[in-house]
Design a protein around this motif. Structure first.
Motif, PDB file in Angstrom:
ATOM      1  N   PRO A   8      31.856 -39.221  21.044  1.00 56.75           N
ATOM      2  CA  PRO A   8      32.976 -39.561  21.916  1.00 56.75           C
ATOM      3  C   PRO A   8      32.540 -40.257  23.205  1.00 56.75           C
ATOM      4  O   PRO A   8      33.294 -41.062  23.748  1.00 56.75           O
ATOM      5  CB  PRO A   8      33.634 -38.215  22.195  1.00 56.75           C
ATOM      6  N   ARG A   9      31.338 -40.004  23.670  1.00 59.85           N
ATOM      7  CA  ARG A   9      30.867 -40.696  24.885  1.00 59.85           C
ATOM      8  C   ARG A   9      30.697 -42.194  24.619  1.00 59.85           C
ATOM      9  O   ARG A   9      31.045 -43.017  25.453  1.00 59.85           O
ATOM     10  CB  ARG A   9      29.570 -40.081  25.390  1.00 59.85           C
ATOM     11  N   GLU A  55      35.214 -31.394  23.128  1.00 56.91           N
ATOM     12  CA  GLU A  55      34.291 -32.537  23.103  1.00 56.91           C
ATOM     13  C   GLU A  55      34.949 -33.788  23.687  1.00 56.91           C
ATOM     14  O   GLU A  55      34.312 -34.543  24.420  1.00 56.91           O
ATOM     15  CB  GLU A  55      33.823 -32.818  21.663  1.00 56.91           C
ATOM     16  N   LEU A  56      36.217 -33.983  23.363  1.00 52.11           N
ATOM     17  CA  LEU A  56      36.939 -35.136  23.912  1.00 52.11           C
ATOM     18  C   LEU A  56      37.056 -35.012  25.429  1.00 52.11           C
ATOM     19  O   LEU A  56      36.851 -35.986  26.159  1.00 52.11           O
ATOM     20  CB  LEU A  56      38.309 -35.271  23.266  1.00 52.11           C
ATOM     21  N   LYS A  57      37.357 -33.813  25.890  1.00 52.22           N
ATOM     22  CA  LYS A  57      37.479 -33.583  27.334  1.00 52.22           C
ATOM     23  C   LYS A  57      36.149 -33.855  28.032  1.00 52.22           C
ATOM     24  O   LYS A  57      36.111 -34.526  29.076  1.00 52.22           O
ATOM     25  CB  LYS A  57      37.942 -32.153  27.601  1.00 52.22           C
ATOM     26  N   ALA A  58      35.060 -33.389  27.461  1.00 49.37           N
ATOM     27  CA  ALA A  58      33.737 -33.588  28.052  1.00 49.37           C
ATOM     28  C   ALA A  58      33.368 -35.070  28.133  1.00 49.37           C
ATOM     29  O   ALA A  58      32.642 -35.490  29.028  1.00 49.37           O
ATOM     30  CB  ALA A  58      32.685 -32.824  27.260  1.00 49.37           C
ATOM     31  N   ALA A  59      33.888 -35.859  27.198  1.00 52.11           N
ATOM     32  CA  ALA A  59      33.597 -37.300  27.176  1.00 52.11           C
ATOM     33  C   ALA A  59      34.559 -38.098  28.063  1.00 52.11           C
ATOM     34  O   ALA A  59      34.448 -39.319  28.146  1.00 52.11           O
ATOM     35  CB  ALA A  59      33.652 -37.817  25.746  1.00 52.11           C
ATOM     36  N   GLY A  60      35.509 -37.420  28.693  1.00 55.58           N
ATOM     37  CA  GLY A  60      36.454 -38.123  29.567  1.00 55.58           C
ATOM     38  C   GLY A  60      37.767 -38.488  28.916  1.00 55.58           C
ATOM     39  O   GLY A  60      38.576 -39.207  29.493  1.00 55.58           O
ATOM     40  N   PHE A  61      37.994 -37.981  27.706  1.00 53.00           N
ATOM     41  CA  PHE A  61      39.237 -38.268  26.989  1.00 53.00           C
ATOM     42  C   PHE A  61      40.291 -37.177  27.157  1.00 53.00           C
ATOM     43  O   PHE A  61      41.287 -37.161  26.441  1.00 53.00           O
ATOM     44  CB  PHE A  61      38.969 -38.444  25.485  1.00 53.00           C
ATOM     45  N   GLY A  62      40.089 -36.253  28.086  1.00 58.22           N
ATOM     46  CA  GLY A  62      41.047 -35.158  28.270  1.00 58.22           C
ATOM     47  C   GLY A  62      42.463 -35.638  28.508  1.00 58.22           C
ATOM     48  O   GLY A  62      43.400 -35.209  27.804  1.00 58.22           O
ATOM     49  N   ASP A  89      40.500 -49.765  29.149  1.00 59.33           N
ATOM     50  CA  ASP A  89      39.088 -50.115  29.247  1.00 59.33           C
ATOM     51  C   ASP A  89      38.251 -48.846  29.360  1.00 59.33           C
ATOM     52  O   ASP A  89      38.783 -47.731  29.289  1.00 59.33           O
ATOM     53  CB  ASP A  89      38.838 -51.097  30.397  1.00 59.33           C
ATOM     54  N   ALA A  90      36.957 -48.986  29.529  1.00 62.65           N
ATOM     55  CA  ALA A  90      36.062 -47.829  29.561  1.00 62.65           C
ATOM     56  C   ALA A  90      36.332 -46.903  30.736  1.00 62.65           C
ATOM     57  O   ALA A  90      35.945 -45.733  30.706  1.00 62.65           O
ATOM     58  CB  ALA A  90      34.604 -48.306  29.596  1.00 62.65           C
ATOM     59  N   ASN A  91      37.018 -47.397  31.759  1.00 61.95           N
ATOM     60  CA  ASN A  91      37.365 -46.568  32.913  1.00 61.95           C
ATOM     61  C   ASN A  91      38.748 -45.959  32.806  1.00 61.95           C
ATOM     62  O   ASN A  91      39.205 -45.299  33.726  1.00 61.95           O
ATOM     63  CB  ASN A  91      37.271 -47.401  34.196  1.00 61.95           C
ATOM     64  N   LEU A 121      23.186 -49.159  24.645  1.00 67.12           N
ATOM     65  CA  LEU A 121      23.617 -47.803  24.978  1.00 67.12           C
ATOM     66  C   LEU A 121      23.690 -46.857  23.782  1.00 67.12           C
ATOM     67  O   LEU A 121      24.119 -45.718  23.925  1.00 67.12           O
ATOM     68  CB  LEU A 121      24.988 -47.859  25.672  1.00 67.12           C
ATOM     69  N   THR A 122      23.313 -47.336  22.595  1.00 69.48           N
ATOM     70  CA  THR A 122      23.396 -46.478  21.414  1.00 69.48           C
ATOM     71  C   THR A 122      22.136 -46.606  20.565  1.00 69.48           C
ATOM     72  O   THR A 122      21.473 -47.645  20.561  1.00 69.48           O
ATOM     73  CB  THR A 122      24.638 -46.802  20.556  1.00 69.48           C
ATOM     74  N   ASP A 123      21.846 -45.521  19.842  1.00 68.22           N
ATOM     75  CA  ASP A 123      20.762 -45.519  18.866  1.00 68.22           C
ATOM     76  C   ASP A 123      21.311 -45.437  17.444  1.00 68.22           C
ATOM     77  O   ASP A 123      20.543 -45.422  16.481  1.00 68.22           O
ATOM     78  CB  ASP A 123      19.825 -44.328  19.116  1.00 68.22           C
ATOM     79  N   ASP A 124      22.630 -45.383  17.303  1.00 68.74           N
ATOM     80  CA  ASP A 124      23.280 -45.228  16.006  1.00 68.74           C
ATOM     81  C   ASP A 124      23.188 -46.547  15.232  1.00 68.74           C
ATOM     82  O   ASP A 124      23.817 -47.546  15.604  1.00 68.74           O
ATOM     83  CB  ASP A 124      24.744 -44.821  16.212  1.00 68.74           C
TER      84      ASP A 124
END
Length: 190
Positions: free
Chosen positions: A19-20, A87-94, A108-110, A149-152
């Motif tokens: 989610p981040r 998990e969503l809340k922790a990633a800023g999607f609360g 956007d990301a903000n 920003l990702t390793d996936d």
């Protein structure tokens, strides 16, 4: 007007929730340099193009950008579908979760809502094509930054594909610009 195939332009098969990273990829959905803004921009600008070839190009690329909206939306869904509310809340999607559940909105990301102020459609074809070339470069830069920003590997694969398409669009807009200059010079001769 279009024939819609119920498959993505490029497959999205992300196995791991993140989610981040989804929060960051929102930039390419609802941000000023994202796919939604590009699609609407090009589909509006096509009316200002002086030739059928340039109108067709803006229509084709605008339509492809809508396909990229589908890809980005698929990425976002796959990165968040198995996430718990915590998990969503922790990633800023609360706030998003509280209002829309797992449905992500074009922001956007903000978390800034998508706005039509991102869409520039001038009455001048040359100005529009320069704007479009710059928009493709900004989107490409965003994809490069997201890759950092990702390793996936599954995610990187799709982000690279989208970045490659930005390069092709940039090139096609450059070709259209040259055609417009030639068209304008030919008109001046008469």
């Amino acid at each position: 007007m279009w024939i819609y195939q119920k498959t993505l332009e490029y497959p999205v098969n992300i196995k791991n929730s993140d989610p981040r990273m989804a929060k960051l990829i929102l930039a390419q959905l609802g941000g000023p340099n994202g796919e939604l803004a590009a699609a609407i921009r090009y589909l509006q600008q096509r009316y200002t193009m002086p030739t059928g070839k340039s109108r067709g190009l803006l229509t084709d690329i605008g339509t492809e950008e809508m396909a990229h909206v589908e890809i980005i939306s698929s990425i976002l869904y796959q990165l968040t579908r198995k996430c718990t509310p915590e998990e969503l809340k922790a990633a800023g999607f609360g706030p998003n979760y509280a209002t829309f559940g797992h449905g992500l909105q074009p922001v956007d990301a903000n978390g800034v809502n998508f706005t039509t102020s991102y869409i520039n459609a001038f009455g001048d074809a040359v100005t529009n094509l320069h704007e479009d070339m710059a928009a493709e470069q900004k989107a490409l830069a965003t994809y490069y930054q997201l890759l950092n920003l990702t390793d996936d590997c599954d995610l990187k694969d799709v982000l690279r594909f989208l970045g490659q398409r930005e390069i092709v669009h940039y090139q096609r807009f450059g070709e259209a610009l040259m055609d417009i200059y030639e068209f304008t010079e030919c008109k001046k001769q008469f």
